[in-house]
Design a protein around this motif. Structure first.
Motif, PDB file in Angstrom:
ATOM      1  N   ALA A   1      66.646 -38.108  16.533  1.00 53.85           N
ATOM      2  CA  ALA A   1      66.343 -39.862  15.626  1.00 53.85           C
ATOM      3  C   ALA A   1      67.225 -39.773  14.204  1.00 53.85           C
ATOM      4  N   GLU A   2      68.299 -38.627  13.589  1.00 52.21           N
ATOM      5  CA  GLU A   2      68.849 -38.034  13.011  1.00 52.21           C
ATOM      6  C   GLU A   2      69.954 -38.225  12.705  1.00 52.21           C
ATOM      7  N   HIS A   3      70.764 -39.350  14.399  1.00 51.91           N
ATOM      8  CA  HIS A   3      72.002 -39.949  14.571  1.00 51.91           C
ATOM      9  C   HIS A   3      70.950 -41.557  14.611  1.00 51.91           C
TER      10      HIS A   3
ATOM     11  N   LYS B   1      57.715 -40.060  12.139  1.00 49.85           N
ATOM     12  CA  LYS B   1      57.059 -39.316  13.372  1.00 49.85           C
ATOM     13  C   LYS B   1      56.562 -39.544  14.163  1.00 49.85           C
ATOM     14  N   VAL B   2      56.609 -39.454  15.345  1.00 52.40           N
ATOM     15  CA  VAL B   2      55.618 -39.764  16.505  1.00 52.40           C
ATOM     16  C   VAL B   2      55.774 -38.892  17.198  1.00 52.40           C
ATOM     17  N   SER B   3      55.698 -38.576  18.105  1.00 57.25           N
ATOM     18  CA  SER B   3      55.321 -37.580  19.307  1.00 57.25           C
ATOM     19  C   SER B   3      54.414 -38.160  20.355  1.00 57.25           C
ATOM     20  N   GLU B   4      54.799 -37.131  22.080  1.00 55.84           N
ATOM     21  CA  GLU B   4      53.842 -38.008  23.091  1.00 55.84           C
ATOM     22  C   GLU B   4      52.468 -37.799  23.143  1.00 55.84           C
ATOM     23  N   ASP B   5      52.199 -36.902  21.937  1.00 53.40           N
ATOM     24  CA  ASP B   5      50.515 -36.520  23.007  1.00 53.40           C
ATOM     25  C   ASP B   5      50.269 -37.293  21.325  1.00 53.40           C
TER      26      ASP B   5
ATOM     27  N   LYS C   1      69.822 -50.635   7.779  1.00 53.56           N
ATOM     28  CA  LYS C   1      70.815 -51.761   8.362  1.00 53.56           C
ATOM     29  C   LYS C   1      69.483 -51.966   9.056  1.00 53.56           C
ATOM     30  N   ILE C   2      68.134 -51.028   9.335  1.00 49.32           N
ATOM     31  CA  ILE C   2      66.785 -52.137  10.104  1.00 49.32           C
ATOM     32  C   ILE C   2      65.763 -51.241   9.985  1.00 49.32           C
ATOM     33  N   ASP C   3      64.781 -51.960   9.884  1.00 44.53           N
ATOM     34  CA  ASP C   3      63.402 -51.760   9.366  1.00 44.53           C
ATOM     35  C   ASP C   3      62.615 -50.508   9.343  1.00 44.53           C
ATOM     36  N   MET C   4      62.737 -50.034  10.775  1.00 42.32           N
ATOM     37  CA  MET C   4      62.235 -48.475  10.755  1.00 42.32           C
ATOM     38  C   MET C   4      62.543 -47.803  11.581  1.00 42.32           C
ATOM     39  N   ILE C   5      62.261 -46.090  12.010  1.00 42.16           N
ATOM     40  CA  ILE C   5      62.994 -45.377  12.923  1.00 42.16           C
ATOM     41  C   ILE C   5      61.378 -45.035  13.147  1.00 42.16           C
ATOM     42  N   LEU C   6      61.257 -44.587  14.459  1.00 41.69           N
ATOM     43  CA  LEU C   6      60.162 -43.802  15.394  1.00 41.69           C
ATOM     44  C   LEU C   6      60.700 -42.569  15.263  1.00 41.69           C
ATOM     45  N   ASP C   7      61.336 -41.339  15.119  1.00 36.62           N
ATOM     46  CA  ASP C   7      61.430 -40.027  15.206  1.00 36.62           C
ATOM     47  C   ASP C   7      60.146 -39.715  16.477  1.00 36.62           C
TER      48      ASP C   7
ATOM     49  N   ALA D   1      64.166 -49.455  15.644  1.00 40.23           N
ATOM     50  CA  ALA D   1      64.516 -47.640  16.583  1.00 40.23           C
ATOM     51  C   ALA D   1      63.522 -47.228  17.117  1.00 40.23           C
ATOM     52  N   PHE D   2      63.415 -46.365  18.242  1.00 47.89           N
ATOM     53  CA  PHE D   2      62.384 -45.907  19.558  1.00 47.89           C
ATOM     54  C   PHE D   2      63.479 -44.910  20.125  1.00 47.89           C
ATOM     55  N   PRO D   3      62.213 -43.986  20.780  1.00 54.08           N
ATOM     56  CA  PRO D   3      62.783 -43.544  21.732  1.00 54.08           C
ATOM     57  C   PRO D   3      62.747 -43.007  23.005  1.00 54.08           C
ATOM     58  N   THR D   4      63.753 -43.154  23.774  1.00 55.63           N
ATOM     59  CA  THR D   4      63.379 -43.850  24.949  1.00 55.63           C
ATOM     60  C   THR D   4      63.390 -42.252  25.380  1.00 55.63           C
ATOM     61  N   GLU D   5      63.280 -42.172  27.660  1.00 53.80           N
ATOM     62  CA  GLU D   5      64.007 -40.824  28.512  1.00 53.80           C
ATOM     63  C   GLU D   5      65.312 -40.997  27.553  1.00 53.80           C
ATOM     64  N   THR D   6      65.922 -41.492  27.734  1.00 47.06           N
ATOM     65  CA  THR D   6      67.897 -41.862  28.191  1.00 47.06           C
ATOM     66  C   THR D   6      68.365 -41.965  26.806  1.00 47.06           C
ATOM     67  N   VAL D   7      68.331 -42.443  26.284  1.00 46.92           N
ATOM     68  CA  VAL D   7      68.468 -42.490  24.457  1.00 46.92           C
ATOM     69  C   VAL D   7      67.558 -42.980  23.884  1.00 46.92           C
ATOM     70  N   TYR D   8      67.973 -43.560  22.676  1.00 50.48           N
ATOM     71  CA  TYR D   8      67.074 -43.748  21.050  1.00 50.48           C
ATOM     72  C   TYR D   8      67.406 -45.679  21.277  1.00 50.48           C
ATOM     73  N   GLY D   9      67.064 -46.193  21.484  1.00 47.06           N
ATOM     74  CA  GLY D   9      67.079 -47.959  22.049  1.00 47.06           C
ATOM     75  C   GLY D   9      66.804 -48.438  20.286  1.00 47.06           C
ATOM     76  N   LEU D  10      67.220 -49.921  20.010  1.00 47.25           N
ATOM     77  CA  LEU D  10      66.985 -50.188  19.091  1.00 47.25           C
ATOM     78  C   LEU D  10      66.146 -51.709  19.270  1.00 47.25           C
ATOM     79  N   GLY D  11      65.351 -51.639  18.683  1.00 50.94           N
ATOM     80  CA  GLY D  11      64.228 -53.059  19.960  1.00 50.94           C
ATOM     81  C   GLY D  11      64.267 -54.292  18.441  1.00 50.94           C
TER      82      GLY D  11
END
Ligand code: TXA
Ligand code: MG
Length: 358
Positions: A157-159, A7-11, A167-173, A32-42
């Motif tokens: 992040a659930e999506h 879990k990560v948050s803006e604050d 399939k990937i190393d990490m998801i930042l929720d 995978a990380f959140p952006t202001e549009t959709v989650y990206g896979l970096g």
């Protein structure tokens, strides 16, 4: 592979997780990380092997280029071989934010990141988690939407976990994203900007700065041999729920009556139909699995919820989905571009008979 979810948050919650994620990116892994549009896979945009891992995890066609994300405006000079005055105006006005600009690329960007094209799409996201991750990694980050190829883009992040676990190393929720549809992609390789994929930045907003600006006609029509979209990703079937979908256009009462009839007919055939509607017309539907996309009075709610609603239908036993159309607001064009693709261009237009468009 085990996928770590943090879990990560803006604050500032999850600072350690951000450091870990940056380290994964630097050594060629996928986050995978959140952006202001959709989650990206970096992944590291400068490392062709890292980019190749993105294509493998998504099952993405290799000719579909990745957008390169940066955290500071100056970084664009390292990636773009030529920046026109129009591009500079747009960068100044809309970055950081939901806009991707296409530039001729410099040699440091491998062909594997741009699907073999000699242009590169660059975006500077405004989401604090995305910006901090890119800064901490210290590299430009290639990131498509973090969905399996063909599925709706992830807005939670659930999506991402649904499609990418193992399939990937990490998801930042970072919770639910703000906008809900992907960035506007704008070709600025010539003096007149052209929208290649509609998004939050609308044609009207662009034309207030550049009256000659236009929209690639392929954004509004079904791709065909003589109408090739400028953004390769626009030619693929995308956003599709498992059940087939049809969009119904027309005057409100007419649309509701038609959808109701179709739902009943689907049930008579032994199937079960889903309905996507606005809050304002929710009460008009008494049968079927009805999901409300948002309010026509606040069209940004519809953009925000659309992909989630399409995904939710994959967990319902529906055999067919009917959707109202949602053209209102600055993002109407972007919403309908996604919805029409999700429906595989199946649109019933009742206005041909009478009445006004919904
Ligand atoms: O909001 C967004 O743009 C999200 C977030 C994660 O930043 N990213 C995203 O990436 O939607 P993706 O890969 O799902 O969609 C990128 C679109 C595709 O249609 C692709 O073909 C187009 O942008 N694109 C990228 N680079 C391009 C280039 N050099 N020339 C033409 N089209 C390009
Ligand atoms: Mg995508």
């Amino acid at each position: 592979m085990e996928t770590i979810i943090r879990k990560v948050s803006e604050d500032g919650m999850g600072k350690e997780a951000l450091k870990e994620a940056a380290e994964i990116l630097r050594r060629g892994g996928l986050v995978a990380f959140p952006t202001e549009t959709v989650y990206g896979l970096g992944a590291n945009a400068l490392d062709p092997e890292a980019s190749a891992r993105i294509y493998a995890a998504k099952g993405r066609p290799s000719d579909n280029p990745l957008i390169v994300h940066i955290a500071e405006i100056g970084e664009v000079e390292r990636l773009a071989a030529k920046i026109t005055p129009a591009a500079r105006v747009l960068m100044e006005k809309f970055w950081p934010g939901p806009m991707t600009l296409l530039f001729p690329k410099r040699d440091c960007i491998p062909d594997g990141t741009t699907g073999g094209l000699d242009t590169v799409g660059v975006r500077m996201p405004s989401h604090p988690v995305a910006r901090e991750l890119i800064l901490a990694a210290g590299i430009p980050v290639a990131a498509p939407s973090a969905n399996a190829s063909g599925k709706p883009s992830p807005t939670r992040a659930e999506h991402v976990a649904e499609d990418m676990l193992g399939k990937i190393d990490m998801i930042l929720d970072g919770g639910s994203v703000g906008i809900g549809v992907e960035s506007t992609v704008i070709d600025v390789t010539s003096d007149t900007p052209v929208i290649c994929r509609p998004g939050f930045i609308s044609l009207k907003m662009l034309q207030s700065l550049f009256p000659q600006a236009s929209m690639d006609p392929a954004c509004r029509e079904k791709p065909r041999a003589d109408l090739k979209p400028r953004a390769p990703g626009m030619k693929y079937r995308h956003y599709a729920p498992k059940a087939g979908m049809t969009i119904v256009e027309g005057e409100a009462g007419q649309v509701q009556a038609y959808i109701q009839r179709m739902v009943r007919e689907e049930e008579e055939r032994g199937g079960r139909a889903g309905v996507i509607c606005s809050q304002e017309s929710r009460k008009a539907y008494s049968s079927g699995v009805v999901k409300c996309a948002g309010s026509r009075l606040s069209p940004e709610t519809i953009a925000h919820n659309l992909f989630g609603v399409l995904r939710d239908f994959d967990h319902e036993p529906v055999t067919k989905i009917y959707s109202e159309s949602f053209w209102e607001g600055e993002m109407g064009e972007a919403v309908m571009n996604r919805l029409i693709k999700a429906a595989g261009y199946s649109v019933v237009d009742l206005t041909a008979q009478n009445g006004e468009r919904l």
